[in-house]
Every structure is written in C-alpha cells, then in structure tokens.
Design an enzyme around this catalytic site. Structure first.
Site, PDB file in Angstrom:
ATOM      1  N   ASP A 252      16.386  60.849  36.377  1.00 21.53           N
ATOM      2  CA  ASP A 252      14.994  60.855  36.822  1.00 21.53           C
ATOM      3  C   ASP A 252      14.935  61.252  38.295  1.00 21.53           C
ATOM      4  OD1 ASP A 252      12.326  60.324  37.402  1.00 21.53           O
ATOM      5  OD2 ASP A 252      12.332  58.340  36.485  1.00 21.53           O
ATOM      6  N   GLY A 278      16.172  61.842  31.325  1.00 25.99           N
ATOM      7  CA  GLY A 278      15.237  61.920  32.427  1.00 25.99           C
ATOM      8  C   GLY A 278      14.211  60.798  32.459  1.00 25.99           C
ATOM      9  N   HIS A 279      13.073  61.100  33.087  1.00 28.00           N
ATOM     10  CA  HIS A 279      12.013  60.130  33.367  1.00 28.00           C
ATOM     11  C   HIS A 279      11.465  59.488  32.095  1.00 28.00           C
ATOM     12  CE1 HIS A 279       8.764  58.446  35.785  1.00 28.00           C
ATOM     13  NE2 HIS A 279       7.862  59.001  34.995  1.00 28.00           N
ATOM     14  N   PHE A 280      11.131  60.312  31.111  1.00 23.64           N
ATOM     15  CA  PHE A 280      10.589  59.801  29.850  1.00 23.64           C
ATOM     16  C   PHE A 280      11.735  59.585  28.864  1.00 23.64           C
ATOM     17  CE2 PHE A 280       6.633  61.629  31.578  1.00 23.64           C
ATOM     18  CZ  PHE A 280       5.794  60.544  31.396  1.00 23.64           C
TER      19      PHE A 280
END
Length: 303
Positions: A252, A278-280
């Site tokens: 992220d 990553g972020h999601f």
C-alpha cells in the site's frame, strides 16, 4: 508477526442471502448490507475511501454462515443519502456519530470492528466511546499512527494548512479522478488481471455525482482531525487490549506496512499478517483474510 498459512475456508452462504436495507438516521437514509443470523457474533464492517459497503460483498458471502455481518454506507458514499456540503456536516466526528446511532438503531450490543482506511478513524471514535461493546478489532490498512502516513499525505498536509488556496485545492481534487481511483486498486497487487474493474468503475460512478467532489474534499480536510486523536486511540489500545487481528496489504502506497507494525507498540499481542498486495487487500486476498478472521475469532472465543 505471524506468517500466513493455508487456512480452511468457511462454508459461506449463497449470494442471494445477502440483504440490502436502509435505516433513517438524522433524516438521512443509511444503506447497509446484512448477512448471517443476528444470533451469531456480529462483525461491523466499516469501509474506506472512495468505496462503500460494496468492498465487503465477497467477505460477507464467505463468512455469512458463521457470523452476522453488517456493513453500512456513510452519508455521501455508496447508496446512502448524499446531502450537499451546505446541508450536512461532513467530518469524521459526524460520520462516527451517524454510525454510532446506526449501531443503536440496529440493536448491536456486542461486535467486532472491521476497520479499513476511513473505517479506522470512524471505528476508533466509536470504540473509545463504547469499549465494553467491542469484542475484537479486525484492522485492514486502517491507520492509527504517524508511522503509517506515507509521502502520499504531503499533498493533503499542504491542503490542511491552507484549504482556501486554489492551487492546493486543485491538487487534492485530482485525487477524485478515475486514474486516481484505479491507481488505488491496482498499485501493489501481485496480478492486476485478478482485480475486477467493476470496483473502480463502481466507485467512480459515485464520485462523479454532482456535488460529491465537494463532499470528498470536505472529508479530506477533516482527516487532519484524526491525527489529533491518535494518542487517545493508543491509550484505548493500551488500556483495554482488545483482541486484534491485523491483515495489511504491505504494498500500500497510502498506508504502508510501517503503520501496521506500529500497532504492536500498544497491542503487543496483536496477530499481524503483512500480505503481498495493495491498499484494497480484500480484492486479491479476500479468501485468505476471511480464513484468518474465522480462525482468529474462534481462537479468541468470540461468541
């Protein structure tokens, strides 16, 4: 830090067993998704930016056989009401008040909090107000430490100092573009072909509604107030030591893995998993996260 292992999957539920409902809070229609029996342990799922309860669609199916899952959309997000900025106070304090009233209206006396991105500052305001109701914290790329603020935040910090500056405001407004939304979903993932493009198309359709840009910019400005709350939240962690599972997308570029590791200063018994995504993180590692949640809650006798 605990290493991820192969986990037995829960049986899950049929997709048609998820329900889509609304409650009226402060005159606003709050949309929410619900799955599983209320007789089972409740997971309150609090979404991030720029998404909504839509981000939990697969998790609710995966865990709905063993848990009661409730995922509201904040005002201005997803399918909830979207009053304009001159009609509604778009701050994290107010979002937490809305969710707190939603919890009361739903009659949720005990729950585990799934906190992602914006869900962390919303949820921690609620947890510090009602520590006796929180059975566990399920933290996924939800920051509570200065160590978790990457260089991405410098543009926002500049805006916080001078929010009326047109140039700085325009820079922040650029975060609302399709390119920026797509970047959040694809940056740091192992395999972009496994990330459903419906995710960013869905989110962008909500961002592009007339008046929504002003709402999101108001929330960007309000985010500065979360940093002032960090010590209060750390005191809550140290005092109550809630059982905590951290599943963090380690690639992220908004909330880096250093923010996940910082939790261990105040929650030394937390179970930490840095995932190669990553972020999601739910989009690429949803099955793994569902298995970790089930195992963690079972091990901690969350009933």
């Amino acid at each position: 830090m605990t290493q991820s292992t192969t986990l037995p999957a829960t049986k899950g539920i049929d997709i048609n067993q998820v329900q889509y409902k609304t409650l009226t809070i402060e005159g606003q229609e709050i949309f929410y998704r619900e799955a599983g029996s209320p007789d089972k342990p409740t997971l309150l799922l609090l979404h991030g930016y720029p998404t909504s309860s839509f981000m939990f669609r697969n998790l609710m199916i995966a865990l709905g056989d063993k848990y009661h899952l409730v995922a509201p959309d904040y005002p201005g997000f997803g399918n909830s009401s979207m009053p304009l900025v001159n009609e509604f106070e778009y701050t994290f304090d107010h979002m937490a008040e809305i969710v707190d009233q939603f919890i009361a209206a739903k009659g949720l006396d005990k729950y585990s909090l799934y906190l992602m991105d914006y869900g962390a500052p919303v949820g921690y305001r609620i947890a510090t107000k009602h520590p006796e109701k929180v059975q566990a914290l399920l933290v996924q790329n939800g920051n509570a430490y200065t160590e978790g603020l990457s260089p991405f935040w410098e543009q926002l910090k500049a805006f916080w100092v001078d929010p009326e500056n047109e140039e700085k405001r325009n820079v922040v407004a650029g975060l609302l573009s399709l390119e920026a939304t797509k970047w959040q979903y694809l940056t740091g993932v192992r395999d972009t072909t496994r990330i459903n493009p419906d995710t960013w198309v869905h989110d962008q359709s909500k961002l592009d509604r007339p008046g929504n840009a002003d709402i999101q910019i108001a929330m960007f400005y309000s985010y500065r107030t979360n940093l002032d709350r960090y010590e209060e939240w750390h005191n809550y962690f140290r005092t109550y030591q809630p059982p905590t599972l951290i599943t963090w997308g380690g690639n992220d570029e908004i909330f880096p893995a250093s923010g996940a590791k910082a939790y261990l200063k105040d929650l030394p018994n937390a179970e930490l998993h840095i995932l190669d995504t990553g972020h999601f993180a739910l989009e690429e590692d949803g099955t793994k996260i569902a298995g970790l949640i089930d195992r963690f809650l079972t091990a901690n006798n969350i009933r």
